[in-house]
Design a protein around this motif. Structure first.
Motif, short mmCIF file in Angstrom:
data_model
loop_
_atom_site.label_atom_id
_atom_site.label_comp_id
_atom_site.label_asym_id
_atom_site.label_seq_id
_atom_site.Cartn_x
_atom_site.Cartn_y
_atom_site.Cartn_z
N ARG A 72 0.75 -1.23 -0.09
CA ARG A 72 0.23 0.31 0.07
C ARG A 72 1.03 1.32 0.24
O ARG A 72 0.93 2.27 -0.66
CB ARG A 72 -0.99 0.53 1.15
CG ARG A 72 -2.05 -1.14 0.91
CD ARG A 72 -2.91 -0.75 2.13
NE ARG A 72 -2.24 -1.19 3.14
CZ ARG A 72 -2.62 -2.09 4.02
NH1 ARG A 72 -3.31 -3.07 3.35
NH2 ARG A 72 -1.51 -2.45 4.76
N CYS A 75 2.60 1.51 -3.48
CA CYS A 75 1.09 2.33 -4.34
C CYS A 75 0.78 3.44 -4.41
O CYS A 75 0.42 4.09 -5.27
CB CYS A 75 -0.26 0.71 -4.30
SG CYS A 75 0.61 -0.43 -5.13
N ARG A 76 1.16 3.85 -3.52
CA ARG A 76 0.16 5.31 -3.02
C ARG A 76 1.18 6.17 -3.77
O ARG A 76 0.70 7.15 -4.65
CB ARG A 76 0.89 5.72 -1.33
CG ARG A 76 -1.09 5.40 -0.58
CD ARG A 76 -1.09 5.96 0.24
NE ARG A 76 0.24 6.22 1.46
CZ ARG A 76 0.28 4.65 2.28
NH1 ARG A 76 -0.56 4.10 2.65
NH2 ARG A 76 1.33 4.54 3.28
N PRO A 82 -2.68 -2.48 -4.63
CA PRO A 82 -2.13 -3.28 -4.43
C PRO A 82 -2.39 -4.71 -4.05
O PRO A 82 -1.79 -5.62 -4.02
CB PRO A 82 -1.98 -2.82 -2.41
CG PRO A 82 -3.23 -1.52 -2.15
CD PRO A 82 -2.81 -1.22 -3.90
#
Length: 200
Positions: A72, A75-76, A82
């Motif tokens: 996560r 992916c941010r 994710p």
């Protein structure tokens, strides 16, 4: 898809770490160019920001960090999903596990997930076929094929078993400090038949 084959101790991992800019691995000759930009003097994080990623031979054991949290976080920054990334390398069931408590094959797949999540332009992949079982190797191969759809791949290996799942377009043998024999898949077959020393 560029493969570099070589025996243990030939400098394959050192080459990738030098390209990535890992401390302790210095470029003493030549330059590292990424999309025409000289990144030789940049820190690893700056090279990563420009699209370079490295999957280590032995993935770092991050204690206290869960797989899902790590994906996560990446992916941010990259804008990926994710859960979709986890599906690619079949690690959805590991999202609540700590990265530092994974088996060898699980660790390889999770690290590959983190590389895919970075959405790199160039991925340096160190020994993807080392320490994984037959099933995990097939999953790693599928993950690398997915990664190759959007990134250039440089894969180093001493066994080349990953080539069954990820066919190379170019193969070179690293031996004695240089690239000694280059070609296509026939180079892998020659290595399996004759070993490294007879090819150089």
């Amino acid at each position: 898809m560029f493969y570099i084959l070589g025996p243990n101790g030939a400098g394959k991992s050192s080459l990738l770490k030098a390209v990535m800019g890992i401390p302790g691995y210095n470029v003493v000759g030549g330059r590292v160019l990424l999309n025409g930009e000289d990144v030789t003097g940049l820190k690893p994080c700056d090279r990563a920001a420009r699209g370079l990623a490295l999957a280590f031979q032995t993935p770092p054991r991050l204690q206290g960090v869960k797989v899902g949290t790590l994906l996560r976080h990446i992916c941010r920054k990259s804008g990926c999903d994710p859960h979709e990334v986890a599906k690619v390398v079949e690690v959805e069931h590991l999202l609540d596990r700590e990265v530092g408590k994974l088996s060898g094959g699980e660790g390889k797949r999770v690290e590959l997930a983190t590389v895919i999540a970075q959405r790199p332009k160039v991925a340096l992949v160190d020994e993807p076929d080392s320490g994984v079982d037959v099933e995990s190797l097939a999953v790693v191969g599928r993950g690398l094929r997915a990664l190759a759809e959007t990134a250039a791949l440089l894969v180093v290996t001493h066994s080349a078993h990953i080539a069954r799942h990820l066919p190379p377009t170019r193969v070179c043998v690293l031996h004695g400090g240089g690239l000694r024999r280059c070609g296509g898949r026939e180079v892998i077959e020659e290595v399996f038949s004759y070993g490294f020393s007879k090819l150089v």
